[in-house]
Design an enzyme around this catalytic site. Structure first.
Site, short mmCIF file in Angstrom:
data_model
loop_
_atom_site.label_atom_id
_atom_site.label_comp_id
_atom_site.label_asym_id
_atom_site.label_seq_id
_atom_site.Cartn_x
_atom_site.Cartn_y
_atom_site.Cartn_z
CG ASP A 64 24.40 43.57 39.62
OD1 ASP A 64 25.57 43.79 39.96
OD2 ASP A 64 23.60 44.48 39.31
CG HIS A 65 28.54 43.99 37.81
ND1 HIS A 65 27.39 44.57 38.26
CD2 HIS A 65 28.95 44.74 36.75
CE1 HIS A 65 27.10 45.62 37.50
NE2 HIS A 65 28.04 45.75 36.58
CG ASP A 119 26.42 50.17 36.74
OD1 ASP A 119 27.12 49.16 36.85
OD2 ASP A 119 25.83 50.48 35.69
NE ARG A 380 28.87 51.09 28.51
CZ ARG A 380 28.84 51.44 29.79
NH1 ARG A 380 29.25 50.60 30.71
NH2 ARG A 380 28.41 52.63 30.15
CB SER A 535 31.94 51.39 33.06
OG SER A 535 33.21 51.61 33.64
NE ARG A 537 34.64 49.24 34.25
CZ ARG A 537 34.58 48.48 33.17
NH1 ARG A 537 35.68 48.12 32.57
NH2 ARG A 537 33.42 48.04 32.70
C1 MIC Z 1 29.57 48.18 32.81
O1 MIC Z 1 28.52 47.96 32.21
O2 MIC Z 1 30.63 48.49 32.23
C2 MIC Z 1 29.57 48.08 34.33
C3 MIC Z 1 30.38 46.92 34.68
O3 MIC Z 1 28.27 47.89 34.79
C4 MIC Z 1 30.15 49.39 34.86
C5 MIC Z 1 30.45 49.40 36.28
C6 MIC Z 1 31.70 48.66 36.63
O4 MIC Z 1 32.69 48.72 35.91
O5 MIC Z 1 31.68 48.03 37.69
C7 MIC Z 1 29.30 50.63 34.56
O6 MIC Z 1 28.62 50.66 33.57
O7 MIC Z 1 29.41 51.63 35.29
FE1 SF4 Z 2 25.51 44.81 34.25
FE2 SF4 Z 2 26.71 47.00 33.28
FE3 SF4 Z 2 25.90 45.02 31.67
FE4 SF4 Z 2 24.13 46.53 32.85
S1 SF4 Z 2 25.64 47.21 31.35
S2 SF4 Z 2 24.03 44.32 32.66
S3 SF4 Z 2 25.07 46.93 34.83
S4 SF4 Z 2 27.48 44.90 33.23
#
Ligand code: MIC
Ligand code: SF4
Length: 645
Positions: A64-65, A119, A380, A535, A537
């Site tokens: 999805d990313h 995630d 965010r 996140s 990550r």
């Molecule tokens: C995000 O919203 O920052 C992400 C991308 O979903 C991350 C995960 C990632 O960095 O792959 C998260 O929230 O954990």
């Molecule tokens: Fe995707 Fe993270 Fe954004 Fe949710 S917050 S839509 S998991 S990138």
């Protein structure tokens, strides 16, 4: 004494330890989820464990990313994830099926189950009554390898909801924004939020999931709702009522803290740049010109939410100066809206319809104009995350976004001159799981395909007892993992390639960080409060580890990032006296001795500042497992050692 929901779920899953606040619980994991940006590393790490099957009863690998396919990299990752899932027994949710958290809520999440996800928004499933926790990918790999999950039992906060939302213009997004306003992005660290009170039954499951999703922005370990009649209605509409069970706290349950929120008094809220807790009432900043509106994300893209947006815009045209996008969270939502005509209404009003994915939320396209104002229904708004470093990003409910899209400026949806009815929950969702590929019966002939961008996981050398390190960077409070390891369309495709992605560590803060780290060989970062928020990550620990970062010394850490540091053998040290932070500068060289003894005895460490000729104390409170992981040089080495013995 009675039990709260957390205690009930922990008790049912307890393998070892205790279930009370402050105790360490080792629990059984029922479900795991991964997404593609963290999933490739997770599966590479799982493969490195040498097992022939995933050991948890349900594993789902989502894509999805990383959906922009401007070269082979992301496409290669998708194929790796599909083949590795088939090989080891996971379900694979194909690109286009939707955002992991929303699809999981619709099709897999279960009341009373434990769910680990790589995630940070995994707690979305708390809306249905799962104990769902976001962790680093290696932690998920470890659960897939059959390891229990170690949880330091957080404090439990009861959020007592009274009254009812003034629908349709006040939404569950406004509930969580109000909590962020009150508590801040640090307010939930070391806590789990349990929702209770008469207001609970007035919220549908997707509405509850918006709240538990964005509980991540409070820094909370998780958020959870009871499983009640509304949960049953949702599960029935998803043809999954067989997994329903009632789950609620006992009347005399104990809570560490209590908060009360009256839904009736709530108004539309908005988070201002550059933090999700910088929240005010929408009407307080009305009139501000807006360039872009993006609706969707794992926080706000349910059928009810997006249908309200479609109805709001129906027969009208979005403001000529605003670029408006919508990304329905899942194929289920998109297909239903298409069949019911809502999609046509959106297209007709001038909305740009994107595929069901994270998209603009993670900077995968739709970067706003230079110095632009963008209002998003996401979770965010950290600086630079949109892809435009100087953009000003605001966060608000989908309906507030719709009103702004029409007017071209910030406006309270109640004042936009559009009246719409309240959208009811559908009695039946459209079920079509044709983009979810189950693991095959016979996995022996499956060949795992790894494209040229997929590189092996680097391992840390064994832990040193004495380290001499240069302070490469000193940062302030609430540094995010987006600051440490940025995402976006340019960098995300490198998630399976640590040597390449490490070139971008901290590069938005100090573009020479990579060069300096290479030159120093061994280094340390200095952080303020809540270092590593945001996140899950693990690349924000793995890539610095690869560059020789040996320790982070900060005033405090965010939970997931602290765990990731330990999992990759970076020492997470906290100033005993936070005023020592002021006395160190970038470029100072520090000596730390007796690291192993300090780990063994859980004792403070003395850090000598060789440059200044001073010294100070740092502390760390480690669990037994964390100590073993650090001694082994990281979680992967720890698991390998454990299996070999
Ligand atoms: C995000 O919203 O920052 C992400 C991308 O979903 C991350 C995960 C990632 O960095 O792959 C998260 O929230 O954990
Ligand atoms: Fe995707 Fe993270 Fe954004 Fe949710 S917050 S839509 S998991 S990138």
């Amino acid at each position: 004494m009675g039990k709260n929901i957390l205690e009930k779920i922990l008790e049912e899953h307890l393998i070892e330890g205790g279930i009370k606040t402050g105790e360490v619980a080792l629990i059984k994991v029922d479900q795991v989820l991964t997404q593609d940006a963290t999933g490739t590393m997770t599966y590479l790490q799982f493969e490195a464990m040498g097992l022939d099957k995933i050991q948890v009863s349900l594993a789902v690998s989502y894509v999805d990313h990383n959906m922009l396919q401007i070269d082979n990299k992301n496409a290669d990752d998708h194929v790796y994830l599909q083949t590795v899932a088939a090989k080891y027994g996971a379900y694979f949710s194909k690109p286009g099926n939707g955002i992991c958290h929303q699809v999981h809520l619709e099709r897999f999440a279960a009341p009373g189950a434990t769910l680990l996800g790589s995630d940070s928004h995994t707690p979305t499933a708390g809306g249905i009554g799962s104990l769902a926790i976001g962790v680093g990918g290696l932690e998920v790999a470890s659960a897939m390898g059959g390891e229990p999950f170690e949880l330091k039992v957080p404090k439990v906060v009861r959020v007592w909801l009274e009254g009812e939302l003034n629908r349709p213009y006040v939404t569950s997004m406004d509930i969580i924004l109000e909590l962020l306003r009150r508590l801040s992005v640090k307010g939930g660290v070391g806590k789990i939020f349990e929702y209770d009170g008469p207001g609970v039954k007035t919220l549908s499951i997707p509405e509850r999931a918006t709240i538990t999703n964005m509980g991540a922005e409070l820094g909370a370990t998780s958020s959870i709702f009871p499983s009640d009649e509304r949960t049953k209605i949702f599960l029935k509409a998803q043809k999954r009522e067989r997994i329903w069970r009632e789950l609620k706290a006992d009347k005399d349950a104990h809570y560490d803290e209590e908060i009360t929120l009256n839904l009736t008094e709530l108004e539309p809220m908005i988070a201002q740049p550059h933090s999700p807790d910088n929240v005010v009432k929408v009407k307080d900043i009305k009139g501000l010109k807006v360039n872009q509106v993006n609706i969707g994300s794992c926080t706000n893209s349910s059928y009810q939410a997006l249908k309200s947006v479609a109805l709001f815009l129906k027969g009208r045209t979005v403001h000529p100066d605003v670029s408006v996008t919508i990304s329905p969270g899942t194929k289920q939502v998109l297909e239903m809206m298409a069949r019911e005509g809502d999609l046509a209404d959106l297209i007709s009003s001038g909305v740009r319809v994107l595929e069901s994915a994270c998209g603009p939320c993670i900077g995968m396209g739709q970067a706003p104009i230079a110095e632009g104002v963008s209002v998003r229904s996401f979770n965010r708004n950290f600086k630079g995350r949109s892809g435009t470093q100087d953009a000003k990003v605001y966060l608000a409910s989908p309906l507030t976004c719709a009103a702004i899209a029409l007017k071209g400026e910030i406006v309270d949806p109640r004042d936009a001159g559009v009246k719409i009815p309240v959208i009811q929950e559908p009695e039946k969702y459209m079920i079509n799981d044709n983009l979810i590929v189950p693991p095959p019966e016979d996995r022996s002939s499956v060949k795992v395909i790894k494209g040229p961008n997929i590189k092996e996981v680097p391992l840390r050398k064994p832990l040193e007892d004495k380290i001499t390190i240069e302070v490469l960077l000193k940062v302030g409070d609430n540094i995010t993992t987006d600051d440490i390891m940025p995402a976006g369309a340019e960098i995300l495709p490198l998630r399976s390639n640590i040597p390449e992605i490490s070139k971008y560590v901290f590069y938005r803060i100090d573009k020479d960080f990579y060069k300096k780290a290479k030159e120093a060989g061994a280094s340390v970062i200095l952080g303020g409060e809540n270092y590593g928020q945001g996140s899950s990550r693990e690349h924000a620990a793995l890539a610095p580890m690869y560059l020789g970062v040996k320790a982070v010394i900060s005033k405090s850490f965010a939970r997931i990032h602290r765990a990731n540091l330990i999992n990759f053998g970076i020492l997470p040290l906290t100033f005993k006296d936070s005023s020592d932070y002021e006395k160190i500068e970038t470029g100072d060289w520090l000596d730390i001795e007796n690291v192993i003894r300090s780990i063994d005895e859980n004792k403070p460490l003395i850090v000598k500042n060789k440059t200044k000729g001073t010294e100070f104390e740092v502390v760390w409170t480690l669990t037994e497992k964390e100590r073993e992981v650090l001694r082994a040089g990281g979680l992967l080495s720890y698991i390998k050692k454990k299996r070999a013995s």
